[in-house]
Scaffold this motif. Sequence first.
Motif, PDB file in Angstrom:
ATOM      1  N   MET A   1     -10.624  -8.795  51.688  1.00  0.00           N
ATOM      2  CA  MET A   1     -10.711  -8.552  53.116  1.00  0.00           C
ATOM      3  C   MET A   1     -12.095  -8.976  53.616  1.00  0.00           C
ATOM      4  SD  MET A   1      -9.922  -5.038  55.010  1.00  0.00           S
ATOM      5  CE  MET A   1     -11.067  -4.437  56.171  1.00  0.00           C
ATOM      6  N   LEU A   2     -12.115  -9.711  54.711  1.00  0.00           N
ATOM      7  CA  LEU A   2     -13.349 -10.214  55.284  1.00  0.00           C
ATOM      8  C   LEU A   2     -13.862  -9.221  56.326  1.00  0.00           C
ATOM      9  CD1 LEU A   2     -15.360 -12.547  55.560  1.00  0.00           C
ATOM     10  CD2 LEU A   2     -13.868 -13.484  57.309  1.00  0.00           C
ATOM     11  N   VAL A   3     -15.116  -8.849  56.216  1.00  0.00           N
ATOM     12  CA  VAL A   3     -15.721  -7.915  57.154  1.00  0.00           C
ATOM     13  C   VAL A   3     -16.517  -8.720  58.181  1.00  0.00           C
ATOM     14  CG1 VAL A   3     -17.303  -5.979  57.430  1.00  0.00           C
ATOM     15  CG2 VAL A   3     -15.874  -6.136  55.394  1.00  0.00           C
ATOM     16  N   THR A   4     -16.225  -8.502  59.462  1.00  0.00           N
ATOM     17  CA  THR A   4     -16.960  -9.182  60.536  1.00  0.00           C
ATOM     18  C   THR A   4     -17.517  -8.145  61.487  1.00  0.00           C
ATOM     19  OG1 THR A   4     -14.970  -9.412  61.877  1.00  0.00           O
ATOM     20  CG2 THR A   4     -15.527 -11.249  60.452  1.00  0.00           C
ATOM     21  N   ARG A   5     -18.608  -8.497  62.119  1.00  0.00           N
ATOM     22  CA  ARG A   5     -19.248  -7.607  63.074  1.00  0.00           C
ATOM     23  C   ARG A   5     -18.511  -7.686  64.405  1.00  0.00           C
ATOM     24  NH1 ARG A   5     -25.546  -7.698  63.722  1.00  0.00           N
ATOM     25  NH2 ARG A   5     -25.283  -6.522  61.830  1.00  0.00           N
ATOM     26  N   PHE A   6     -18.138  -6.557  64.954  1.00  0.00           N
ATOM     27  CA  PHE A   6     -17.432  -6.494  66.229  1.00  0.00           C
ATOM     28  C   PHE A   6     -18.431  -6.556  67.368  1.00  0.00           C
ATOM     29  CE2 PHE A   6     -14.308  -5.641  69.259  1.00  0.00           C
ATOM     30  CZ  PHE A   6     -14.744  -4.641  70.117  1.00  0.00           C
ATOM     31  N   ASN A   7     -18.184  -7.472  68.306  1.00  0.00           N
ATOM     32  CA  ASN A   7     -19.016  -7.605  69.490  1.00  0.00           C
ATOM     33  C   ASN A   7     -18.119  -7.439  70.709  1.00  0.00           C
ATOM     34  OD1 ASN A   7     -20.688  -8.278  71.586  1.00  0.00           O
ATOM     35  ND2 ASN A   7     -21.356 -10.221  70.734  1.00  0.00           N
ATOM     36  N   PRO A   8     -18.167  -6.279  71.373  1.00  0.00           N
ATOM     37  CA  PRO A   8     -17.258  -6.041  72.494  1.00  0.00           C
ATOM     38  C   PRO A   8     -17.514  -6.928  73.704  1.00  0.00           C
ATOM     39  CG  PRO A   8     -18.871  -4.280  72.333  1.00  0.00           C
ATOM     40  CD  PRO A   8     -19.061  -5.158  71.139  1.00  0.00           C
ATOM     41  N   TYR A   9     -18.685  -7.563  73.775  1.00  0.00           N
ATOM     42  CA  TYR A   9     -19.022  -8.386  74.941  1.00  0.00           C
ATOM     43  C   TYR A   9     -18.850  -9.884  74.691  1.00  0.00           C
ATOM     44  CZ  TYR A   9     -21.000  -3.995  76.426  1.00  0.00           C
ATOM     45  OH  TYR A   9     -21.163  -2.690  76.759  1.00  0.00           O
ATOM     46  N   LYS A  10     -18.400 -10.261  73.508  1.00  0.00           N
ATOM     47  CA  LYS A  10     -18.288 -11.677  73.153  1.00  0.00           C
ATOM     48  C   LYS A  10     -17.372 -12.426  74.122  1.00  0.00           C
ATOM     49  CE  LYS A  10     -16.848 -14.787  69.521  1.00  0.00           C
ATOM     50  NZ  LYS A  10     -16.127 -14.908  68.281  1.00  0.00           N
ATOM     51  N   GLU A  11     -16.195 -11.891  74.372  1.00  0.00           N
ATOM     52  CA  GLU A  11     -15.251 -12.569  75.264  1.00  0.00           C
ATOM     53  C   GLU A  11     -15.771 -12.628  76.697  1.00  0.00           C
ATOM     54  OE1 GLU A  11     -11.821 -10.251  74.517  1.00  0.00           O
ATOM     55  OE2 GLU A  11     -11.455 -11.185  72.573  1.00  0.00           O
ATOM     56  N   LEU A  12     -16.467 -11.603  77.129  1.00  0.00           N
ATOM     57  CA  LEU A  12     -17.046 -11.601  78.468  1.00  0.00           C
ATOM     58  C   LEU A  12     -18.131 -12.669  78.592  1.00  0.00           C
ATOM     59  CD1 LEU A  12     -17.052 -10.210  81.223  1.00  0.00           C
ATOM     60  CD2 LEU A  12     -18.746  -8.624  80.332  1.00  0.00           C
ATOM     61  N   LYS A  13     -18.958 -12.817  77.555  1.00  0.00           N
ATOM     62  CA  LYS A  13     -19.998 -13.845  77.567  1.00  0.00           C
ATOM     63  C   LYS A  13     -19.393 -15.241  77.581  1.00  0.00           C
ATOM     64  CE  LYS A  13     -23.655 -11.235  75.345  1.00  0.00           C
ATOM     65  NZ  LYS A  13     -24.531 -11.142  74.180  1.00  0.00           N
ATOM     66  N   GLU A  14     -18.307 -15.443  76.832  1.00  0.00           N
ATOM     67  CA  GLU A  14     -17.643 -16.747  76.826  1.00  0.00           C
ATOM     68  C   GLU A  14     -17.057 -17.068  78.196  1.00  0.00           C
ATOM     69  OE1 GLU A  14     -16.292 -16.700  72.135  1.00  0.00           O
ATOM     70  OE2 GLU A  14     -14.776 -16.476  73.685  1.00  0.00           O
ATOM     71  N   LEU A  15     -16.466 -16.080  78.840  1.00  0.00           N
ATOM     72  CA  LEU A  15     -15.907 -16.270  80.176  1.00  0.00           C
ATOM     73  C   LEU A  15     -17.024 -16.596  81.167  1.00  0.00           C
ATOM     74  CD1 LEU A  15     -13.549 -16.152  82.181  1.00  0.00           C
ATOM     75  CD2 LEU A  15     -14.019 -13.712  82.418  1.00  0.00           C
ATOM     76  N   GLU A  16     -18.124 -15.884  81.087  1.00  0.00           N
ATOM     77  CA  GLU A  16     -19.257 -16.136  81.973  1.00  0.00           C
ATOM     78  C   GLU A  16     -19.806 -17.542  81.775  1.00  0.00           C
ATOM     79  OE1 GLU A  16     -22.672 -13.220  82.645  1.00  0.00           O
ATOM     80  OE2 GLU A  16     -23.556 -14.750  81.357  1.00  0.00           O
ATOM     81  N   SER A  17     -19.901 -17.997  80.524  1.00  0.00           N
ATOM     82  CA  SER A  17     -20.427 -19.341  80.280  1.00  0.00           C
ATOM     83  C   SER A  17     -19.490 -20.410  80.825  1.00  0.00           C
ATOM     84  CB  SER A  17     -20.699 -19.558  78.800  1.00  0.00           C
ATOM     85  OG  SER A  17     -19.498 -19.643  78.074  1.00  0.00           O
ATOM     86  N   ARG A  18     -18.168 -20.180  80.767  1.00  0.00           N
ATOM     87  CA  ARG A  18     -17.231 -21.152  81.326  1.00  0.00           C
ATOM     88  C   ARG A  18     -17.250 -21.145  82.846  1.00  0.00           C
ATOM     89  NH1 ARG A  18     -12.069 -19.443  78.801  1.00  0.00           N
ATOM     90  NH2 ARG A  18     -13.240 -18.148  77.410  1.00  0.00           N
ATOM     91  N   LEU A  19     -17.362 -19.971  83.447  1.00  0.00           N
ATOM     92  CA  LEU A  19     -17.339 -19.871  84.907  1.00  0.00           C
ATOM     93  C   LEU A  19     -18.587 -20.458  85.539  1.00  0.00           C
ATOM     94  CD1 LEU A  19     -15.898 -16.302  85.510  1.00  0.00           C
ATOM     95  CD2 LEU A  19     -14.798 -18.475  85.993  1.00  0.00           C
TER      96      LEU A  19
END
Length: 142
Positions: A1-19
């Motif tokens: 099992m791969l452990v990754t760090r959860f970032n709750p704002y990642k999708e919001l930052k991606e949306l902001e960068s596209r907008l």
Amino acid sequence: MLVTRFNPYKELKELESRLFNSYPAESDESSIIAFKPTVSTREGEFAYHVEVDLPGVKKEDINIDIKDNQIVISGERSFKEERQEKDYYKVESSYGKFQRSFALPENVDIENIEASSENGVLEVLLPKLKVEKAEVKKVCVK
């Protein structure tokens, strides 16, 4: 099992960068934080001026390219500060890549673009083409 760090704002930052057509705050390939320099533009009588604030960026680390009627200013900065005293040792460093691009007006003389960097400010001079004013010819109405 791969452990990754959860970032709750990642999708919001991606949306902001596209907008807002900015650069992602964090790269997925590596955890390098992007550097977003501020840019000022103005138009003079004979040229357009682009000033980019690049504190801590060496002249050798700045790239200016003209491609598809756009000017692309890119580069990277790295900073490392070491401080050693008898009771502690401190090292701070930061690293960031940047890229800004602008559409060139039709009347820019691409062959004579100049750039200079002084005290952390890059100035790009985009000279205007000399357009000769057409002579006005009067036509008599018969």
